[in-house]
Enzyme design. Sequence first.
Site, PDB file in Angstrom:
ATOM      1  N   ASP A 142     -10.134  23.767  -8.658  1.00  0.00           N
ATOM      2  CA  ASP A 142     -11.006  24.746  -8.042  1.00  0.00           C
ATOM      3  C   ASP A 142     -11.716  24.106  -6.740  1.00  0.00           C
ATOM      4  O   ASP A 142     -11.894  24.841  -5.820  1.00  0.00           O
ATOM      5  CB  ASP A 142     -12.136  25.025  -8.714  1.00  0.00           C
ATOM      6  CG  ASP A 142     -11.882  25.548 -10.204  1.00  0.00           C
ATOM      7  OD1 ASP A 142     -11.110  26.669 -10.260  1.00  0.00           O
ATOM      8  OD2 ASP A 142     -12.474  25.314 -11.158  1.00  0.00           O
TER       9      ASP A 142
ATOM     10  N   ASP B 155      -2.598  11.218   2.402  1.00  0.00           N
ATOM     11  CA  ASP B 155      -1.255  10.318   2.525  1.00  0.00           C
ATOM     12  C   ASP B 155      -1.475   8.930   2.287  1.00  0.00           C
ATOM     13  O   ASP B 155      -0.592   8.125   2.341  1.00  0.00           O
ATOM     14  CB  ASP B 155      -0.906  10.925   3.922  1.00  0.00           C
ATOM     15  CG  ASP B 155      -1.799  10.146   4.727  1.00  0.00           C
ATOM     16  OD1 ASP B 155      -3.170  10.448   5.020  1.00  0.00           O
ATOM     17  OD2 ASP B 155      -1.203   9.264   5.819  1.00  0.00           O
TER      18      ASP B 155
ATOM     19  N   LYS C  36     -14.097   6.972   2.033  1.00  0.00           N
ATOM     20  CA  LYS C  36     -12.951   6.330   1.301  1.00  0.00           C
ATOM     21  C   LYS C  36     -12.607   4.991   1.391  1.00  0.00           C
ATOM     22  O   LYS C  36     -12.446   4.665   2.374  1.00  0.00           O
ATOM     23  CB  LYS C  36     -11.751   7.393   1.434  1.00  0.00           C
ATOM     24  CG  LYS C  36     -12.159   8.955   1.429  1.00  0.00           C
ATOM     25  CD  LYS C  36     -10.912   9.758   1.839  1.00  0.00           C
ATOM     26  CE  LYS C  36     -10.476   9.823   3.400  1.00  0.00           C
ATOM     27  NZ  LYS C  36      -9.530  10.772   3.879  1.00  0.00           N
TER      28      LYS C  36
END
Lengths: 335, 335
Positions: free
Chosen positions: B39, B271, B244
């Site tokens: 979702d 990636d 991140k």
Amino acid sequence: MSTLSSSSQTSASSHEDRLRAGTQISTSSEARKFLDDHDVFIFDLDGCLYDGNITFDGVGSLLKRLYDEHKDVWCFTNNSSKTRQQYVDKVTKMYPEVDGLFKEDRVLCSAYLTGLRLEQLGITRVYVLGTQNLVRELESRGITVVGGGEADSGKAMDAESLREINVDPTIQAVISGFDVQINYYKLAYSSLCLQLIPGCKFIATNPDAQIPVAKGALMAPGNLCIVRALATASGREPDCFIAKPEPFAMQAAIRKAHPDTPSSRMVMVGDRIDTDIHFGLNSGIQSLLVCSGVTSEERAIAASSGQEDRKDPCVWDYWCVDLSTMEHLLEQQDN
Amino acid sequence: MSTLSSSSQTSASSHEDRLRAGTQISTSSEARKFLDDHDVFIFDLDGCLYDGNITFDGVGSLLKRLYDEHKDVWCFTNNSSKTRQQYVDKVTKMYPEVDGLFKEDRVLCSAYLTGLRLEQLGITRVYVLGTQNLVRELESRGITVVGGGEADSGKAMDAESLREINVDPTIQAVISGFDVQINYYKLAYSSLCLQLIPGCKFIATNPDAQIPVAKGALMAPGNLCIVRALATASGREPDCFIAKPEPFAMQAAIRKAHPDTPSSRMVMVGDRIDTDIHFGLNSGIQSLLVCSGVTSEERAIAASSGQEDRKDPCVWDYWCVDLSTMEHLLEQQDN
């Protein structure tokens, strides 16, 4: 062998056994014996012989005394921003007593030593992160320098201009020396050399993390900061560090002048444990810590009284407050 | 739970168990099931949705498809050099299909997240190594910024001028973001803040060592290079990294929008293994590796076939060649 230093009596044993603080030199007879026991004196510069542009009382007399007693006096700094002759000029201007005695062939600086090392490795073309004086020392040995000094300084970058960088494929090594004109272009260019040119070496002039400024009150970024940035950018660790505490200078210069002098009669004198004192240890010679620079007297006293410091174990053979004190003790002996 | 991914079936077990490559999405039904099973889609930008200024075929249609199916679409980049609105403008200019659908409140960039974190910490005055856009994001949250952008750029240094630096004692944190105008003054000033100001925090926007340039052919220095230089200069490690693979964005933004959505129905698409895929892992959500940026298809195939990589174990739940392939598989399903 000195009876002052308990640790010097174990000099033939392993490094582990020597991880203890040596004896303080605090009397005239101890100072006299220290001089008598050594023939080769290697002095660190900043924090030991002077503080920036501030002279230390008595240091000129001490140096003159060593020459009068036919000692061999060397200076050894990790700073790569000056040439050897510039150090001769600086020291003799501060201490006119040694004018004509202290000569270029007794100056070891990381710029000079890097040139020696490149010669050994057969490297004749390098990219330099460092000052114009480092460039001069390298060029004086016939090495072609790309970058360095003012070259590439003032260049800012954006992502687009990175695409336009073409590295010179004939560069054989990247030299990371202390560079106050460091910028993103230089980091990008040198990291691309290390990534793209087969066999390109990564050589760091010295591993100093910080530089003391204003009598150690401020610690400014040293060459290791640039080295760490470049290692991160390139994904490679340096192939070698040249200057203290690496023993390269001992093999390449001091031992050549003294093929037969026992190591126990050579002494490294300096204010930094991680560079000066460890150079003594790594070279198998004696060491004297002075408290006129980075390392405080409190630190030396604590070490002498057996307080452990796991992060930075104490390894010097002798210590004294500073070289002014050493000279004053010797003057008392004279009288 | 997806039947495509063997690793997703062990999502409740330890990280160690998940150190294996997930299943490739290579058929229309696999692609369809991947969409049905999730979702919330969090996309990395460069190397995933586009390559620099080059659009990827089909990505606009894929994003539009997700909006049509009432998926919640986020973008998350570690780049701290643009504001959130600039990313909205860039993506909607490249992919006009999402114009009006993709909005600022669904953009996570390290500049924005750093502002959020500073707000949490009650920090209102910082020194910044980073772009003017990072400064703007912070100022938009009421944070006063010293340095940053053009400020202090172009300043060269010598040892003497270091003595004249007086740090602003009211600075509460040093922020290290990506800065192509890095220079010695900025490194010196920020390392002095960290050494001299009691309680001053050391915050890194992101831990990216390198930035891919020209479709990954060149790797340029990333923010971690500056962070390592500053850590070496100050003798301190960063107190935190924001972006991140740190899960801060999940706690501070995504989970707030989705308090009740199961983690298994959220997926990070990117990636890079070290940032994107590890963000998925650290946040406890799913991950999809695409091979249009830093990580090659060869790498993904090798990992899928069980070839080990000790340095960088494989942790993604799914992988596909690129998002163009994903969209083409879905289009086949449509027909």
